[in-house]
Design an enzyme around this catalytic site. Structure first.
Site, short mmCIF file in Angstrom:
data_model
loop_
_atom_site.label_atom_id
_atom_site.label_comp_id
_atom_site.label_asym_id
_atom_site.label_seq_id
_atom_site.Cartn_x
_atom_site.Cartn_y
_atom_site.Cartn_z
CD GLU A 289 -2.57 -1.21 2.67
OE1 GLU A 289 -3.62 -1.85 2.73
OE2 GLU A 289 -2.06 -0.64 3.66
NE ARG A 329 4.45 15.45 6.52
CZ ARG A 329 5.76 15.33 6.43
NH1 ARG A 329 6.49 16.25 5.80
NH2 ARG A 329 6.38 14.29 6.95
CE1 TYR A 333 3.51 13.70 12.34
CE2 TYR A 333 3.76 14.44 10.09
CZ TYR A 333 3.05 13.75 11.05
OH TYR A 333 1.88 13.11 10.70
CB CYS A 360 -2.06 34.56 14.23
SG CYS A 360 -1.71 35.71 15.56
CE1 TYR A 389 -0.61 10.65 4.92
CE2 TYR A 389 1.62 10.52 4.06
CZ TYR A 389 0.45 9.90 4.47
OH TYR A 389 0.35 8.53 4.42
#
Length: 430
Positions: A289, A329, A333, A360, A389
């Site tokens: 996948e 992201r 992360y 902000c 993503y």
């Protein structure tokens, strides 16, 4: 700064599949998600052509959570990929894209009754059971419908893949799956197999995302097959399908060292075949996948520079007209990206900037240390490898409209997702 498939420089300006960034801004505005359609197709074909076996059937599913819209699903379907869906919305999008839903696999750790009923209604071919609570609900709903459906059980191998803590999925305390080391799993499998409306065909396993070590995947194959052998011996079952998930690492910055994909896939199949023979399994199908590894490098985000600022502490900022609303992201992360001034490709990159967005939030950063030419208002800044993503995880924080998505191919561009308008932002308000 790496230029990806289809990127060229002409007269100092970046072109993506023959379309200049200034042309893209003039036609669609910024900020803007841009995908190289040829690269998407090439990635699909790389997986299809190299993950195949003479000993069993193989299937490649597109993990649509990476980037889901009608057009990318139409492309994946045309190229022969099945689809991995994890919500009502992803099921509906695949269905409306014209997917053969018998090739859809429905994942998730907390499927709702509504989602399961809709999945059966549109003909989803395989449901991946995550836990015993979910199994009981699936069994009840399928029995009430009078249908039968193929099911896999998601198992947790306990393999600690070397990746970010938030995208590890096979640790012993993961929210996903049923541990292969929990003795009660055998009772659960036997019970699932005894249900007349559920066609129990095998197992699903996924160890995490953005993994660069081949050995992590190979180790997972061995653990899954060893467990499969135990199940067959203890319960007298025949397991025909194994879904090994995805998680293949991609390039974001020069720190990343992804393996060469076609070579890895051929090696991966050899490991699967060898371990299947070693354990004496009679598999009929093996599934993988990919998601990020299909779309990430094909996508970029194009911004306009609004201003440049040097702080008292000496940090130099480039402010762009997007930010964490279109790419959360970094905030999630501390994910690293590369950036370029796409209208100044031939100029020397002699200044280190922090690329910051307009939200902000102090954490609204896109690239912390970008080596760029001298930046000025109106420059075009491109952040690469945003094809996975980013659109999927985008938000309306600060009431910012979601961005349009454009596909480019051989000198032409086309809009595949409209950007939101101000009226779209208040459409659901009462």
């Amino acid at each position: 700064m790496r230029l990806f498939y289809g990127m060229t420089v002409e007269n100092g300006e970046l072109n993506i599949s023959g379309v200049g960034v200034s042309e893209l801004k003039a036609q669609y505005g910024t900020p803007l998600y841009v995908y190289d359609e040829n690269m998407l197709v090439n990635q699909c074909r790389t997986f299809i052509n190299n993950f195949k076996s003479s000993k069993f059937n193989t299937e490649v599913l597109y993990a649509s959570k990476a980037f889901s819209c009608l057009e990318v699903l139409r492309i994946a379907s045309r190229e022969g990929l099945g689809v991995d869906v994890v919500s009502l919305g992803e099921i509906h999008t695949a269905y409306k894209a014209g997917y053969d839903m018998s090739r859809a696999y429905f994942h998730g750790n907390n499927k709702t009754r509504e989602e399961l009923q809709y999945a059966l209604e549109v003909g989803v071919g395989t449901i991946v059971i995550d836990n015993d609570y979910e199994y009981e609900m699936i069994n009840e709903i399928v029995r009430e419908s009078g249908n039968t459906v193929d099911v896999l059980l998601r198992i947790n191998t306990g393999i600690d893949a070397h990746t970010h803590e938030y995208i590890k999925t096979a640790k012993d305390d993961s929210k996903f799956g049923y541990s292969v080391y929990d003795e009660t799993i055998y009772d659960l499998i036997a019970d699932i197999n005894n249900q007349s409306n559920l066609n129990f065909v095998g197992f699903h396993s996924h160890i995490g995302s953005q993994i660069f070590e081949k050995t992590s995947f190979f180790e997972a194959v061995k653990v899954v097959m060893e467990f499969t052998k135990k199940v067959q011996e203890r319960l007298g079952l025949t397991i025909s399908v194994l879904n090994l998930g995805g998680g293949f690492g991609v390039y974001y910055t020069e720190e990343d060292r992804p393996f060469e994909l076609a070579e890895f896939l051929r090696e991966y199949i050899e490991v699967v075949e060898r371990e299947s023979d070693n354990f004496g399994l009679g598999l009929t199908k093996v599934v993988i996948e990919p998601g990020r590894s299909l779309t990430c490098n094909a996508g970029s985000t194009l911004y306009s520079v609004g201003g440049v600022k040097k702080t008292f502490a000496g940090r130099e900022y480039v402010f762009v007209d997007g930010g964490m609303a279109d790419n959360p992201r970094y905030a999630l992360y501390k994910a690293k990206y590369e950036a370029m001034l796409a209208n100044k490709m031939n100029e020397e990159a002699d200044t280190t900037y922090t690329v910051a967005g307009k939200c902000c939030e102090s954490g609204d950063m896109l690239v912390m240390d970008a080596n760029l030419p001298k930046a000025e208002q109106g420059d075009l800044l491109l952040v690469s490898s945003t094809g996975a993503y980013n659109y999927s995880m985008s938000s309306n924080y600060n009431r910012l409209p979601k961005l349009p998505v454009v596909f480019v191919k051989d000198g032409t561009s086309r809009l595949v997702v409209k950007g939101e308008t101000l009226e779209d932002l208040i459409r659901q308000d009462i």
